[in-house]
Design an enzyme around this catalytic site. Structure first.
Site, mmCIF file in Angstrom:
data_model
loop_
_atom_site.group_PDB
_atom_site.id
_atom_site.type_symbol
_atom_site.label_atom_id
_atom_site.label_comp_id
_atom_site.label_asym_id
_atom_site.label_seq_id
_atom_site.Cartn_x
_atom_site.Cartn_y
_atom_site.Cartn_z
ATOM 1 N N HIS A 1 34.611 47.133 46.059
ATOM 2 C CA HIS A 1 35.984 46.910 45.480
ATOM 3 C C HIS A 1 36.173 45.419 45.232
ATOM 4 O O HIS A 1 36.537 45.101 44.217
ATOM 5 C CB HIS A 1 37.070 47.359 46.757
ATOM 6 N N ASP B 1 43.027 43.667 41.480
ATOM 7 C CA ASP B 1 42.718 44.375 42.761
ATOM 8 C C ASP B 1 43.373 45.888 42.425
ATOM 9 O O ASP B 1 42.840 46.857 42.792
ATOM 10 C CB ASP B 1 43.270 43.667 43.686
ATOM 11 N N ASP C 1 52.429 58.455 15.837
ATOM 12 C CA ASP C 1 51.205 57.523 16.216
ATOM 13 C C ASP C 1 50.656 58.293 17.630
ATOM 14 O O ASP C 1 50.047 57.355 18.332
ATOM 15 C CB ASP C 1 51.771 56.179 16.677
ATOM 16 N N HIS D 1 38.866 38.062 48.096
ATOM 17 C CA HIS D 1 40.216 38.604 48.306
ATOM 18 C C HIS D 1 40.704 39.406 49.312
ATOM 19 O O HIS D 1 41.831 39.394 49.956
ATOM 20 C CB HIS D 1 40.972 39.258 47.098
ATOM 21 N N GLU E 1 42.258 39.908 55.072
ATOM 22 C CA GLU E 1 43.122 40.790 55.580
ATOM 23 C C GLU E 1 42.304 42.027 56.208
ATOM 24 O O GLU E 1 42.650 42.597 57.116
ATOM 25 C CB GLU E 1 43.909 41.535 54.499
ATOM 26 N N ASP E 2 41.127 42.436 55.543
ATOM 27 C CA ASP E 2 40.320 43.565 55.975
ATOM 28 C C ASP E 2 39.158 43.291 56.747
ATOM 29 O O ASP E 2 38.669 44.343 57.752
ATOM 30 C CB ASP E 2 39.943 44.287 54.630
HETATM 31 MN MN MN Z 1 41.725 44.535 47.647
#
Ligand code: MN
Length: 570
Positions: free
Chosen positions: A49, A139, A260, A73, A77-78
């Site tokens: 990811h 993300d 279109d 990133h 948090e994770d």
């Molecule tokens: Mn993420």
């Protein structure tokens, strides 16, 4: 292997210094290690990811710092790695970018329609730097691609947030391709029935049109060649399901009206060639009146430039052509990111030196660009004066526990917030919790704060609030409430101040004030001087009867978390 692919992508547009490459290498290894053993809901390894997120930012030609931050990133948090560690390893600016993305991750859109615009503004306000937004968009793109793996309830929420917040933001940043992709990824989750209908009814037509256009392509190539125009590329652009659906709603679901569905896109070298190609097409086939659009001399508000025309083509079928230069094409696909890459190339030396590029100086140009691109952003209200990323620096966006966003001036307090919800909530406000902690009523709110207002029925505002509230609205309402109840500006020895030492648990202030209210005692003021081991609450009440005071204390002591109660009559 993966690392090499990322580095190759990073170096595609121009050669890079060893310092930059090394930074990406280190971030790659750090992130891979941090996420080791972690799996995503889809079963793939978690590191995939952040890698995909970083790869996208590399495709957008962003700088090494952004790519490194994209790799990192999710580690705060994770994985629970301290931001301090990122700062030590990778420096101030990367830590700032990672922190920004982490903060955005905590925002949730809960589908309150009128709140979408405020939440979009809040994303920008919290980001402070557009690169934070860009990492967040990369993300989100990868999360949308793997959305199938998460529980249905959450799918809906994330898809809605994508469609209401992130896709419109991408669009406003000029990233049409990304905006369309996000919309299309969200569409099946938001409108499963309509999506199935489109699949059943469109697929054949797409193929039919493509086959038809295969026949048109050589005719147009030949005609251009005869006039000395050698196109860089001619391809088909199939309309996305999500935008097709929106259009169908306007045309009574009549597919014949959509010219279109599949358009022919011609990329040429210069603006002159764009107009020349338009003339050549019109010589071949007659244009439909009112369908020639010159977005080159009059770009769309988000910066989109191109020539569009619909002509009665072979067998009299109406077909849309889009003509643009490569630069316009890249901008239409990548918007602000393309602009960023362009600016970077321009200043190469100083820009690409090892020293971190701080947003402020660099921003000027593309912020200027952004400002031009985003007229529609301003047109929607009086609040937007400029589109620097700090253009929200005078505003803060705080959230109710239910996810409603309240837009306030900088320096606003919980009392302003309470009046922002409703004047009655303001009038009856006796305390506040910010991010689950009790705060004084004159506390200065920050963007992203979750604010819970505690109220007591029939409570009136306090004169002292006028000293710290920031909004004119709150001031006005406080004054008018005070005028209506002169009783309240009472002085003297009618009041009792309780000093209550409590454990800081969720709901405790509410429980305390509920007990006081049930005893029919009016609360004048709640304050929270945060000293000592436990928070001390001071609650001033309309009360001077010893017996009643003692009774109240007995009741209060029964509340879980209340440690100690003192009082004095004031
Ligand atoms: Mn993420």
């Amino acid at each position: 292997m993966l690392l090499n692919e990322l580095l190759t992508e990073f170096q595609k547009s121009s050669s890079k210094s060893e310092v930059e490459l090394d930074l990406i290498r280190r971030a790659f290894i750090f992130s891979q290690k941090a996420h080791q053993g972690q799996k995503r809901k889809s079963g793939e390894s978690y590191f995939n990811h952040p890698y995909e997120t970083a790869f996208k930012t590399a495709q957008w030609r962003l700088d090494s710092l952004t790519i490194a931050a994209a790799l990192l990133h999710d580690v705060v948090e994770d994985v629970g790695i301290d931001l301090e560690e990122i700062r030590k390893e990778f420096g101030e600016e990367i830590a700032f970018l990672v922190d920004g993305v982490t903060k955005l991750g905590r925002l949730k859109y809960r589908g309150i329609e009128t709140q979408a615009e405020n939440l979009r503004k809040m994303v920008l306000a919290l980001s402070k730097d557009l690169r934070v937004v860009l990492i967040k968009l990369a993300d989100r793109l990868h999360n949308m691609k793997t959305l199938f793996a998460i529980p249905p309830q959450k799918q809906k929420r994330v898809a809605l947030e994508t469609s209401e917040i992130y896709a419109p933001l991408a669009y406003r940043l000029g990233m049409q391709e990304l905006a369309g992709e996000l919309e299309d990824l969200a569409f099946p989750y938001l409108h499963p029935g309509e999506y199935r209908w489109l699949l059943q009814n469109i697929k054949e037509r797409y193929e039919e049109r493509q086959n038809y256009l295969e026949k048109v392509k050589p005719i147009i190539e030949k005609a251009l060649e005869e006039q000395g125009i050698e196109p860089i590329k001619i391809d088909f652009r199939a309309k996305r399901y999500s935008s097709l659906y929106k259009k169908l709603l306007r045309y009574d679901m009549n597919l014949e009206q959509i010219y279109d569905l599949v358009a022919l896109r011609i990329i040429v070298k210069t603006i002159e060639e764009c107009y020349a190609a338009l003339g050549i097409i019109h010589q071949l086939w007659p244009p439909l009146p009112g369908r020639i659009k010159d977005y080159i001399s009059l770009p769309k508000p988000n910066g989109y430039r191109s020539l569009h025309t619909t002509v009665f083509c072979l067998d009299n079928k109406p077909i849309e052509f889009q003509i643009r230069t490569l630069e316009m094409h890249e901008q239409a696909e990548n918007g602000i990111a393309a602009q960023w890459a362009y600016e970077q190339k321009k200043g190469t030396k100083e820009y690409l030196e090892e020293k971190p590029i701080f947003a402020n100086k660099k921003e000027l140009l593309w912020v200027q660009q952004l400002r031009n691109w985003q007229k529609d952003f301003f047109d929607s209200g009086e609040f937007l004066q400029s589109l620097k990323i700090d253009f929200f620096k005078d505003r803060i966006f705080a959230i109710t526990p239910k996810g409603e966003v309240i837009d306030l001036p900088a320096g606003a307090t919980p009392v302003d917030f309470a009046y922002g919800i409703h004047s009655e909530v303001g009038n009856q406000c006796i305390g506040a919790r910010v991010n689950s902690r009790i705060v004084p009523l004159d506390y200065q709110l920050q963007s992203g704060d979750i604010v819970e207002i505690l109220i007591q029925k029939s409570k009136k505002p306090s004169q002292s609030w006028l000293k710290f509230v920031k909004t004119g609205y709150a001031k006005k309402k406080i004054k008018s409430a005070l005028r209506q109840s002169p009783m309240l500006v009472r002085k003297g020895n009618f009041q009792t101040e309780f000093k209550i030492t409590v454990a800081d648990r969720i709901g405790i202030l509410k429980d305390i004030t509920a007990v006081i209210s049930r005893s029919h005692i009016n609360i004048i003021k709640v304050s929270v001087p945060e000293t000592g081991h436990f928070p001390n609450l001071r609650i001033r009440c309309d009360l001077n009867d010893k017996k009643k005071i003692e009774k109240l204390i007995l009741k209060l002591k029964k509340i879980k978390g209340v440690k100690e109660i003192n009082y004095k009559i004031v």
